[in-house]
Scaffold this active site. Structure first.
Site, mmCIF file in Angstrom:
data_model
loop_
_atom_site.group_PDB
_atom_site.id
_atom_site.type_symbol
_atom_site.label_atom_id
_atom_site.label_comp_id
_atom_site.label_asym_id
_atom_site.label_seq_id
_atom_site.Cartn_x
_atom_site.Cartn_y
_atom_site.Cartn_z
ATOM 1 N N ASP A 141 1.031 -0.457 -0.341
ATOM 2 C CA ASP A 141 0.077 0.250 0.147
ATOM 3 C C ASP A 141 0.942 1.432 -0.118
ATOM 4 O O ASP A 141 1.443 2.042 1.505
ATOM 5 C CB ASP A 141 -0.715 -0.121 1.813
ATOM 6 C CG ASP A 141 -1.945 1.085 1.180
ATOM 7 O OD1 ASP A 141 -1.959 1.863 -0.265
ATOM 8 O OD2 ASP A 141 -2.609 1.444 2.016
ATOM 9 N N ASP A 184 -1.660 6.125 -5.810
ATOM 10 C CA ASP A 184 -2.124 5.900 -4.988
ATOM 11 C C ASP A 184 -2.241 3.818 -6.265
ATOM 12 O O ASP A 184 -2.680 3.942 -6.630
ATOM 13 C CB ASP A 184 -3.528 5.877 -4.386
ATOM 14 C CG ASP A 184 -3.641 4.732 -3.304
ATOM 15 O OD1 ASP A 184 -2.709 4.665 -2.609
ATOM 16 O OD2 ASP A 184 -5.288 5.128 -2.837
#
Length: 440
Positions: free
Chosen positions: A108, A322
């Site tokens: 992440d 992201d």
């Protein structure tokens, strides 16, 4: 449990050991497994493509709302995560401890602290895989409260009976994780076999975790820009470089993430843009200047006071990149202008999305739709997105995988597919090179 680290020289020790481990290598590469692929424990063979897309869209909206809350409420340099583990899209194999204990965790770029559930589990959520037991590892060390790592945690407390640093992570949906901040040996699963071992990696050993965590997730590998992320801890050993290449949704290949010299993005077609530093150091902020549809350039405009005309944006760092968000989120004005130009260019009848999540859809059974490419013009870098990176098959519909959102702009992972994307954190530069990620 093994002895406690008391030294304030944690990071200098860490750097010396990392250099010993990795200095002779060009770097290392690890598989990234999409959560909906057959290699993933999240995989549900009975789920249709539409089911998987619907879930990914839902996770994208949830994740965007957490980013919005975090950008408003967190103080500078805080690493408290607002990311729910089930929001993650790509999984990474790592092993913790001595002997090695395998964990499949979410990779992440929107999170910092790497953590996993640990025994004893005083109040843990259900986890299908075995839970890490620090008592069984000879290299586990809990950290005392006076260490720099403890000071770097956004929310920590000191356990008075033994002076151990405890972290608490609270999530936007009232989920939370509490446990010891510790150091441990991490071994990264390599695409070419067993990867390197990294001593004294700072991570969270969660003893009390509750909320909406998914039972197949063992934790998070934090790849953000904050002080305790894996890439920050590895920074000197990998020369501040990592890259990934995300395969298309229909590919049978596995995505890759590389660290060190193996992560350098070079060759024909490379374009680069600055990574901007802003109030939340976890996120990688880029500057999007415009989007081109056909021959029409649509400027990213800055919000002005009520009644004033929008001005061309001079704002730096107006969008984050992201890995854990599927959709791309854009300011409403920019999205509306882009959608209008796409409707003109496609020149076919649109069809509403039954879930009312995606704005621009076409019925693929009744229309032969010629979809145009989009160009995202970041500062210094024109990134061309083919239709496969901007539209998705949603049952019988073909839909634009971008939505309006005035609160937070995100360049999502569908838009990143089949791009080799390199992060150079020494020079604060992000590079793109178009490629077939399935052949990397």
């Amino acid at each position: 449990m093994a002895t406690i680290f008391t030294s304030f020289s944690l990071f200098s020790l860490f750097t010396i050991q990392l250099i010993i481990v990795l200095s002779s290598a060009a770097g290392f590469t690890v598989d990234l497994i999409h959560r909906d692929s057959p290699q993933s424990p999240f995989y549900n063979p009975s789920a249709t493509k539409t089911d998987r897309l619907t879930n990914a869209v839902r996770r994208s909206f949830t994740r965007a709302s957490h980013f919005k809350k975090r950008s408003r409420t967190l103080a500078p340099n805080s690493i408290q995560s607002e990311i729910i583990p089930t929001s993650g899209e790509y999984l990474m194999n790592i092993s913790i401890g001595t002997p090695r204990f395998e964990v499949l965790a979410i990779a992440d770029t929107g999170s910092d602290l790497t953590w996993t559930q640990c025994k004893p589990c005083e109040d843990c959520y259900k986890q299908n895989a075995p839970i890490f037991d620090p008592e069984q590892s000879s290299t586990y060390r809990a950290l005392q409260c006076q260490t720099r790592a403890c000071e770097a945690v956004g929310s920590s407390s000191c356990r008075q009976d033994d002076n151990i640093c405890e972290y608490t992570m609270r999530y936007g949906d009232q989920s939370q994780s509490t446990g010891e901040l510790a150091v441990e040996t991490f071994t990264f699963g390599s695409s070419s076999g067993r990867g390197p071992s990294v001593p004294t990696t700072v991570f969270g050993c969660g003893h009390s975790n509750s909320g909406t965590f998914n039972e197949t997730a063992s934790g998070i590998v934090g790849l953000g820009g904050g002080p305790l992320s894996i890439v920050t801890q590895l920074r000197e050993a990998i020369n501040g470089k990592f890259s990934y290449c995300l395969v298309g949704l229909e590919s049978n290949s596995t995505s890759k993430i590389s660290f060190g010299e193996d992560a350098v993005v070079s060759g024909e077609g490379v374009v680069s843009t600055p990574i901007m530093k802003k109030e939340v150091d976890t996120f990688y902020y880029l500057t999007l200047e415009s989007i081109t549809v056909g021959n029409k350039s649509l400027a990213y405009k800055t919000k002005q006071p009520s009644g004033a005309e929008p001005a061309y944006s001079g704002e730096e760092g107006n969008i984050i990149i992201d890995s854990g968000t599927t959709l791309t989120f854009l300011p409403a004005d920019l999205y509306e202008a882009m959608e209008n130009e796409l409707v003109k260019a496609i020149n076919k009848e649109t069809t509403p999305d039954p879930q009312q999540s995606l704005r621009l859809c076409y019925d693929s059974n009744t229309n032969v739709v010629d979809l145009p490419a989009l160009t995202f013009n970041f500062r210094g870098a024109e990134v061309v997105l083919p239709p496969s990176s901007s539209f998705i098959q949603n049952g019988d519909l073909i839909c634009l995988a971008m939505v309006p959102n005035n609160e937070f702009a995100i360049f999502g992972n569908l838009s990143q597919m089949n791009l080799l994307i390199g992060y150079d954190l020494e020079n604060n530069v992000l590079s793109f090179r178009p490629t077939d990620c399935g052949k990397q």
